[in-house]
Design an enzyme around this catalytic site. Sequence first.
Site, PDB file in Angstrom:
ATOM      1  CE  LYS A  11      -3.545  -2.526   2.597  1.00  0.00           C
ATOM      2  NZ  LYS A  11      -4.464  -2.494   3.774  1.00  0.00           N
ATOM      3  CE1 TYR A  51      -9.009  -3.492   1.038  1.00  0.00           C
ATOM      4  CE2 TYR A  51      -8.356  -1.407   0.033  1.00  0.00           C
ATOM      5  CZ  TYR A  51      -8.039  -2.546   0.755  1.00  0.00           C
ATOM      6  OH  TYR A  51      -6.742  -2.747   1.201  1.00  0.00           O
ATOM      7  CG  ASN A 114      -3.180  -2.765   7.207  1.00  0.00           C
ATOM      8  OD1 ASN A 114      -3.054  -2.387   6.044  1.00  0.00           O
ATOM      9  ND2 ASN A 114      -4.243  -3.413   7.628  1.00  0.00           N
ATOM     10  CG  HIS A 117      -4.700  -6.604  -0.228  1.00  0.00           C
ATOM     11  ND1 HIS A 117      -5.908  -6.731   0.437  1.00  0.00           N
ATOM     12  CD2 HIS A 117      -4.771  -7.459  -1.280  1.00  0.00           C
ATOM     13  CE1 HIS A 117      -6.665  -7.610  -0.220  1.00  0.00           C
ATOM     14  NE2 HIS A 117      -6.008  -8.061  -1.261  1.00  0.00           N
ATOM     15  CD  GLU A 128      -8.369  -9.365  -3.452  1.00  0.00           C
ATOM     16  OE1 GLU A 128      -7.225  -9.801  -3.241  1.00  0.00           O
ATOM     17  OE2 GLU A 128      -9.202  -9.154  -2.543  1.00  0.00           O
TER      18      GLU A 128
END
Length: 151
Positions: A11, A51, A114, A117, A128
């Site tokens: 990310k 998402y 975080n 992914h 995805e």
Amino acid sequence: HCTERTFVAIKPDGVHRGLIGRTIARLEDKGYSLVALKLLKPSRTLAESHYESLRSKPFFGDLVSFITSGPVCAMVWEGKDVIGQVRKLIGNTDPLTCAPGTIRGDFGIDIGRNIIHGSDSISSAEREIQLWFHSEELVDWNPSLHEWVYE
Ligand code: DAT
Ligand code: MG
């Protein structure tokens, strides 16, 4: 023999913090193989569909703004049990609950920062990978380390 694939994305926080090399190294060290990789600034449409199951959550807007700020390092990794094993290497969603030694446990603090992914199931991995990559971007190759990683 082992053709399971997962979608992994570093990310924007992980990219800005210079963690691309170290996160890739952990997956290479485990023995997994890279099938595709690109750096991009995801569109709003891409981030929202990635998402989409979280659309009703209060943090959805912030999550989409964060992901679209980019850059994101999008990857496909392959190997035996790669989906579940990458989730273990990454750690729990909240970095404060992650064991040391996991990527989020070692590098993260806040849930909204975080770092990385990883797909959570075979069906989300397939969805995805299709969402982030064109099929011609997935490289078909035979890593020479295979015979030393798999028996
Ligand atoms: P994961 O990324 O571990 O698969 P998820 O799919 O439940 O977790 O959520 C996707 C991302 O959304 C997560 O990495 C960070 C953000 N997120 C999840 N729960 C959150 C919360 N309670 N507050 C803020 N952000 C959250
Ligand atoms: Mg998830």
